[in-house]
Design a protein around this motif. Structure first.
Motif, PDB file in Angstrom:
ATOM      1  N   THR A 144      56.733  43.412  17.866  1.00  0.00           N
ATOM      2  CA  THR A 144      58.134  43.382  17.460  1.00  0.00           C
ATOM      3  C   THR A 144      58.209  42.867  16.029  1.00  0.00           C
ATOM      4  N   ALA A 145      59.271  43.215  15.332  1.00  0.00           N
ATOM      5  CA  ALA A 145      59.452  42.787  13.944  1.00  0.00           C
ATOM      6  C   ALA A 145      60.551  41.739  13.908  1.00  0.00           C
ATOM      7  N   GLY A 146      60.178  40.477  14.187  1.00  0.00           N
ATOM      8  CA  GLY A 146      61.224  39.470  14.172  1.00  0.00           C
ATOM      9  C   GLY A 146      60.798  38.067  14.515  1.00  0.00           C
ATOM     10  N   THR A 147      59.970  37.864  15.524  1.00  0.00           N
ATOM     11  CA  THR A 147      59.708  36.498  15.976  1.00  0.00           C
ATOM     12  C   THR A 147      58.802  35.730  15.026  1.00  0.00           C
ATOM     13  N   SER A 148      57.851  36.423  14.420  1.00  0.00           N
ATOM     14  CA  SER A 148      56.910  35.806  13.466  1.00  0.00           C
ATOM     15  C   SER A 148      56.008  34.762  14.104  1.00  0.00           C
ATOM     16  N   ALA A 149      55.903  34.745  15.435  1.00  0.00           N
ATOM     17  CA  ALA A 149      54.998  33.795  16.080  1.00  0.00           C
ATOM     18  C   ALA A 149      53.557  34.036  15.668  1.00  0.00           C
ATOM     19  N   ASP A 150      53.252  35.239  15.198  1.00  0.00           N
ATOM     20  CA  ASP A 150      51.897  35.580  14.788  1.00  0.00           C
ATOM     21  C   ASP A 150      51.456  34.874  13.518  1.00  0.00           C
ATOM     22  N   VAL A 151      52.396  34.333  12.745  1.00  0.00           N
ATOM     23  CA  VAL A 151      52.023  33.680  11.488  1.00  0.00           C
ATOM     24  C   VAL A 151      52.550  32.253  11.377  1.00  0.00           C
ATOM     25  N   SER A 152      53.181  31.733  12.426  1.00  0.00           N
ATOM     26  CA  SER A 152      53.850  30.438  12.304  1.00  0.00           C
ATOM     27  C   SER A 152      53.123  29.333  13.056  1.00  0.00           C
ATOM     28  N   GLN A 153      53.500  28.085  12.721  1.00  0.00           N
ATOM     29  CA  GLN A 153      52.940  26.927  13.408  1.00  0.00           C
ATOM     30  C   GLN A 153      53.870  26.422  14.518  1.00  0.00           C
ATOM     31  N   PHE A 154      54.751  27.307  14.994  1.00  0.00           N
ATOM     32  CA  PHE A 154      55.676  26.992  16.078  1.00  0.00           C
ATOM     33  C   PHE A 154      55.207  27.637  17.385  1.00  0.00           C
TER      34      PHE A 154
END
Length: 388
Positions: A144-154
């Protein structure tokens, strides 16, 4: 003496990233590079039915890496599901994790990794920098294009007992590798495309207005806003437009770089409670709350809000905090509605009697600490009512 200048000491935390069509197919090669022999593939039923997790399993197998699939994950991943994933990881003898999907599988995968290596329950990592032991190698493949969990420290996990989403913020939650393949977003239905796109916008807006933003995070936040303003409606009108899909995936990644380092604000602090208490979709919660919070924040960061209007292509923005706040509120509402997100918190299931507890939880959320305006409890309650 504390240096509070524009160029005070800052750090930027991002994973290794491979971006572009076909990136997913590199998962086997990178798993070998990490010396992995058996990966837990964390996904969900929708991603599995679209075939993406199967493609990951095949790519791993082609490089001699075995895998076990774990897909029992809800839209708002629960602590119970993280524990179940840990049991599967250990029973299969895994030595690494590949997450493929949206924010839910990726957040769950992060929680699994932290529990496996640290030996503590996932809920004990709530807060900032509570992780002491690095997690096993984690490869994230967003669909998906939105959550950004793939690049974040969250990592956001739903505490099922308290019915509350907790935030885990740690460098150990940053994936070792993100394989960002825009072609995977072609399988997203319109509602998911809209909600995740607006979620990415919220990440960029909140990171740009954060009290700990910096020139580095501003660069990514502003670029993300411009890409979303120019491409979100186009990708909704023309779902097979690969150029627009690529631009939205790039925007999501840029927004992730920004918020992972500048943190977020009141929109996310308020949305986490909704996701925990009512199990409401995270992206839609953010989209519904954002116009109201931005209008309120404009009172203290009008120059930043003027930049937001400019990057989104909102012509005719007035000067003055009050007028600009109303202008942005109306334009963001219109943008949301044109994207097909027409619900209110009330129509999505929130009740007026939920507001006091939701507001109390939002006031204690880690994301509220970096909101530019210091809201009172009563002001947060009023914002929920505006979005009702």
């Amino acid at each position: 003496m504390v240096d509070d200048s524009l160029y005070a000491l800052r750090k930027l935390i991002v994973p290794e990233v491979v971006f572009g069509a076909g990136a997913l197919r590199l998962v086997g090669q990178y798993a070998v590079n990490f010396n992995l022999t058996h990966c837990l593939v964390v996904t969900d039923a929708g991603v599995a039915s679209a075939g993406w997790s199967g493609s990951v399993v095949d790519a791993l197998q082609a490089h001699g890496v075995s895998s076990t699939v774990f897909s029992d994950i809800s839209a708002n991943p629960r602590d119970t599901e993280v524990r179940q994933g840990v049991a599967v990881y250990r029973a299969a003898g895994c030595d690494g994790i590949v997450a493929v999907g949206g924010g839910s599988p990726m957040d769950c995968a992060k929680g699994i990794g932290l529990m496996v290596s640290g030996g503590r329950d996932v809920l004990e990592y709530e807060g900032v920098d509570k992780v002491e032991v690095p997690a096993p190698p984690l490869i994230c493949i967003p669909t998906t294009a939105g959550t950004s969990a793939d690049v974040s420290q969250f990592a956001i996990i739903n505490d099922a007992r308290r019915r509350l989403k907790i935030a885990i913020v740690s460098k150990s939650a940053v994936p070792d590798l993100a394989l960002v393949d825009p072609s995977t977003t072609l399988s997203m239905p319109p509602r998911l495309t809209a909600s995740t796109g607006l979620d990415a916008l919220c990440h960029a807006v909140e990171a740009y207005c954060s009290t700990v933003s910096s020139p580095m995070t501003d660069l990514f936040a502003l670029r993300a806003m411009r890409l979303i303003g120019a491409n979100l409606q186009n990708v909704l009108d023309n779902p097979q437009d690969m150029a627009a899909r690529e631009n939205m995936m790039l925007a999501s990644m840029y927004a992730g770089f920004a918020f992972s380092n500048a943190i977020l604000g009141a929109v996310h602090a308020m949305a986490h409670g909704l996701g925990g208490l009512l199990d409401m979709p995270h992206g839609e919660c953010n989209a519904i709350l954002m116009p109201h919070v931005v209008r309120a924040n404009c009172q203290v960061v009008p120059a930043r809000c003027a930049d937001i209007a400019h990057e989104l292509g909102f012509a005719g923005a007035p000067s003055g905090a009050d007028a600009l706040g109303d202008f942005l509120h109306d334009r963001l509402l219109d943008m949301r509605r044109r994207a097909g997100v027409t619900a209110t918190l009330g129509t999505m299931g929130m009740k007026r009697e939920d507001i006091p507890s939701l507001a109390r939880n939002a006031m204690h959320d880690a994301c509220m600490l970096t909101n530019p305006r210091r809201f009172t409890l009563q002001e947060v309650e009023a914002l929920y009512l505006e979005a009702f």
